[in-house]
Motif scaffolding. Structure first.
Motif, PDB file in Angstrom:
ATOM      1  N   LYS A   1       2.534   1.619  -3.345  1.00 40.12           N
ATOM      2  CA  LYS A   1       1.576   1.794  -4.478  1.00 40.12           C
ATOM      3  C   LYS A   1       2.079   0.676  -5.488  1.00 40.12           C
ATOM      4  CE  LYS A   1      -0.327   5.531  -3.027  1.00 40.12           C
ATOM      5  NZ  LYS A   1      -0.894   5.524  -1.904  1.00 40.12           N
TER       6      LYS A   1
ATOM      7  N   LYS B   1       0.209  14.693  -7.440  1.00 42.53           N
ATOM      8  CA  LYS B   1      -0.057  13.310  -6.660  1.00 42.53           C
ATOM      9  C   LYS B   1      -1.393  13.526  -6.056  1.00 42.53           C
ATOM     10  CE  LYS B   1       1.731  10.555  -2.993  1.00 42.53           C
ATOM     11  NZ  LYS B   1       0.664  10.689  -1.780  1.00 42.53           N
TER      12      LYS B   1
ATOM     13  N   GLU C   1      -4.518  11.132  -7.258  1.00 41.18           N
ATOM     14  CA  GLU C   1      -5.269  10.203  -6.360  1.00 41.18           C
ATOM     15  C   GLU C   1      -6.647  10.379  -6.088  1.00 41.18           C
ATOM     16  OE1 GLU C   1      -2.639  10.598  -2.981  1.00 41.18           O
ATOM     17  OE2 GLU C   1      -1.253   8.996  -3.667  1.00 41.18           O
TER      18      GLU C   1
ATOM     19  N   ASP D   1       1.036  -1.323  -0.004  1.00 41.55           N
ATOM     20  CA  ASP D   1       0.153  -0.208  -0.062  1.00 41.55           C
ATOM     21  C   ASP D   1       0.866   1.278  -0.050  1.00 41.55           C
ATOM     22  OD1 ASP D   1      -2.361  -1.578  -0.138  1.00 41.55           O
ATOM     23  OD2 ASP D   1      -2.632  -1.476   2.059  1.00 41.55           O
TER      24      ASP D   1
END
Length: 142
Positions: free
Chosen positions: A60, A137, A141, A57
């Motif tokens: 990624k 980022k 996301e 996690d």
């Protein structure tokens, strides 16, 4: 196929690839037989023990890719797997003393590369770049 070598995506992708290649080459030249991604795993584990899914996690990455890295690090004696005291199916990944030493060596090389790569880049430009990266980022996301 016409590739615009000044496009954002091309420049970003090739820069990241160049930085990883530089780091991998410098690691190898200094006898450090780990990859930049494996170094990142050691960095995470230096701050706290973790289980494989947590590492996946954070990085990624898919769990199987992280497991391959962990297997290699374990074979090198840089990490160990420790059974969870409550759930025996869980294995905590713990950095060893050798892993901590490897991390220190890697950080020295990364710091040298960073110093070299930031040459002629002002603190102001770097701050703006970091701010833009954070926004990119966050947007990606969403």
């Amino acid at each position: 196929m016409d590739i615009n070598q000044n496009s954002f995506q091309f420049l970003f992708a090739t820069t990241i690839k160049a930085l990883f290649k530089q780091t991998a080459k410098n690691f190898e030249e200094n006898g450090l037989m780990i990859t930049p991604e494996q170094n990142f795993i050691l960095k995470i584990l230096s701050q706290e023990d973790s289980i494989q899914s947590d590492l996946a996690d954070i990085m990624k990455k898919d769990k199987s890719a992280v497991m391959r890295h962990i297997d290699q690090l374990e074979n090198l004696g840089l990490v160990v797997r420790v059974n969870d005291s409550i759930d025996r199916r869980k294995k905590h990944i713990v950095i060893t003393e050798d892993g901590s030493e490897m991390l220190k060596k890697c950080e020295e090389i990364i710091n040298q590369n960073t110093h070299k790569n930031l040459k002629n880049i002002s603190d102001e430009d770097l701050a703006i770049f970091k701010s833009v990266l954070i926004k990119l980022k966050e947007n990606a996301e969403k």
